[in-house]
Design an enzyme around this catalytic site. Structure first.
Site, PDB file in Angstrom:
ATOM      1  N   HIS A  88       0.582  -9.402   2.286  1.00 41.38           N
ATOM      2  CA  HIS A  88       0.207  -7.839   2.439  1.00 41.38           C
ATOM      3  C   HIS A  88      -1.394  -7.956   2.685  1.00 41.38           C
ATOM      4  O   HIS A  88      -2.137  -8.990   2.369  1.00 41.38           O
ATOM      5  CB  HIS A  88       0.548  -7.172   1.105  1.00 41.38           C
ATOM      6  N   ASP A 104      -5.376  -3.934   6.343  1.00 43.48           N
ATOM      7  CA  ASP A 104      -4.519  -3.101   6.999  1.00 43.48           C
ATOM      8  C   ASP A 104      -5.321  -2.175   8.113  1.00 43.48           C
ATOM      9  O   ASP A 104      -4.598  -2.320   9.281  1.00 43.48           O
ATOM     10  CB  ASP A 104      -3.848  -2.434   6.296  1.00 43.48           C
TER      11      ASP A 104
END
Length: 387
Positions: free
Chosen positions: A143, A173
């Protein structure tokens, strides 16, 4: 006779990407934000969403999944023949497709670049992953935090005597992921307009994050940056570039990098035992930081905001999300908009003639999907079969 136009050019609320058709294979995080940005700028996007997996984590209700705004979502089983055919048919009409699965997943579904570009050789095929399409970590789970840790960004954030904090998911992200994917897609679309050939855009969050660290590699090579956390100019080590707590446990963010601004700050705080010319004497930084910390503790955040509001000292209050949305500057600029009864940031950046627009709340409406497909040039019978 030609009539001379007078006054400003009237803006067209269609966005600079009006007419660009994109298939979004739905994902979370970076692909969501990329899709939102492109939709805000006028791209006609159809978002194909798989049924929610049991281990998908927290499921955000559609109404509040704001990064899905501006484009319809259609539930599609990509493992079925009909679902696969839907994607391939849309690729025939599309300028681009992007997806965010691990390497090899789309190929196993029969929807990899070769299959999709066989239907449309001009198709730009965007791929969003954490580690990239190849390399020893390519197939490994991860992640945002893992990618920025491995890229070297996380190590430089936070206090020297504590573990690095998680800086939201803005760096990996959204910064290294969504923005680099959007940039790559737009660059490839421009090139495809000239060459009439598509290509694959391999956007990896670890690559994008590394790219954003270019400044610091230069500073380190020049002896201007150390890898000791909170000991540098821009990592909270400098007393004139950090956050200070106030009397009411609020915070003031200070970034008075230039001596003139630092002098203005000291004057506003009534500090006369720090000489601005000593600003970059690192031996004096600890003592200067203590003086500044004690000064800021003497008043509340809002009191300092009032004092510093008219001073060029590069010092501002640290606002919450709701405070930022209510601030006068954002109101004047129209930075925030109301869509579906929810306050949220509006489109960025801004265009003088083809204005972007957050056109609709997140939706899975079949009517919205039908409208978009009609704009793509599909006829009613094709749409009926696809839906």
């Amino acid at each position: 006779r030609r009539r001379r136009l007078s006054g400003p050019v009237r803006e067209q609320r269609m966005g600079p990407l009006h007419g660009i058709k994109i298939v979004e294979i739905a994902g979370i995080g970076p692909t969501q934000l990329c899709g939102m940005l492109l939709a805000d700028m006028g791209a006609q996007i159809i978002r194909l969403r798989r049924p929610v997996a049991p281990d998908a984590g927290v499921e955000v209700p559609d109404r509040f999944n704001l990064m899905n705004r501006g484009r319809p979502s259609i539930d599609v089983d990509l493992k079925s023949d009909s679902g696969r055919e839907l994607v391939l048919q849309l690729c025939e009409k599309a300028d681009a497709l992007f997806e965010g699965f691990r390497p090899g997943v789309m190929e196993r579904l029969g929807l990899g670049p070769d299959a999709c570009m066989a239907r449309n050789e001009c198709l730009v095929y965007g791929r969003m992953t954490g580690w990239g399409q190849d390399g020893p970590l390519a197939g490994r789970a991860g992640h945002d935090t893992n990618y920025i840790a491995m890229a070297g960004a996380l190590h430089g954030i936070g206090h020297a005597d504590r573990p690095p904090p998680l800086p939201l998911n803005l760096i990996g992200d959204f910064g290294g992921g969504a923005l680099y994917l959007a940039l790559g897609l737009l660059a490839a679309l421009l090139e495809a307009g000239r060459s009439k050939r598509g290509q694959v855009v391999d956007a990896a969050m670890v690559d994008g994050t590394a790219s954003m660290l270019t400044l610091f590699y230069g500073l380190m090579a020049g002896g201007l940056w150390t890898e000791r956390r909170q000991s540098n100019l821009l990592d909270g080590g400098a007393p004139f570039a950090r956050c200070y707590a106030t009397r009411d446990d609020g915070f003031i963010a200070v970034c008075a990098l230039e001596t003139g601004f630092f002098a203005n700050l000291l004057e506003a705080l009534s500090i006369d035992d720090i000489d601005p010319v000593d600003q970059y004497d690192t031996d004096k930084w600890p003592a200067q930081a203590e003086v500044l910390a004690n000064a800021f503790r003497g008043k509340t955040r809002d009191e300092w905001s009032e004092i510093l509001g008219g001073v060029d000292a590069c010092a501002t209050p640290v606002l919450t999300l709701s405070e930022a949305a209510a601030h006068e500057h954002g109101k004047v600029r129209g930075t925030y908009v109301d869509i579906g009864g929810i306050r949220q940031p509006g489109p960025a950046p801004r265009f003088s003639r083809t204005a972007s627009e957050a056109r609709a709340a997140p939706t899975d409406s079949a009517d919205s999907a039908r409208r978009i497909m009609l704009e793509w040039g599909l006829d009613e019978e094709e749409i009926k079969q696809l839906l």
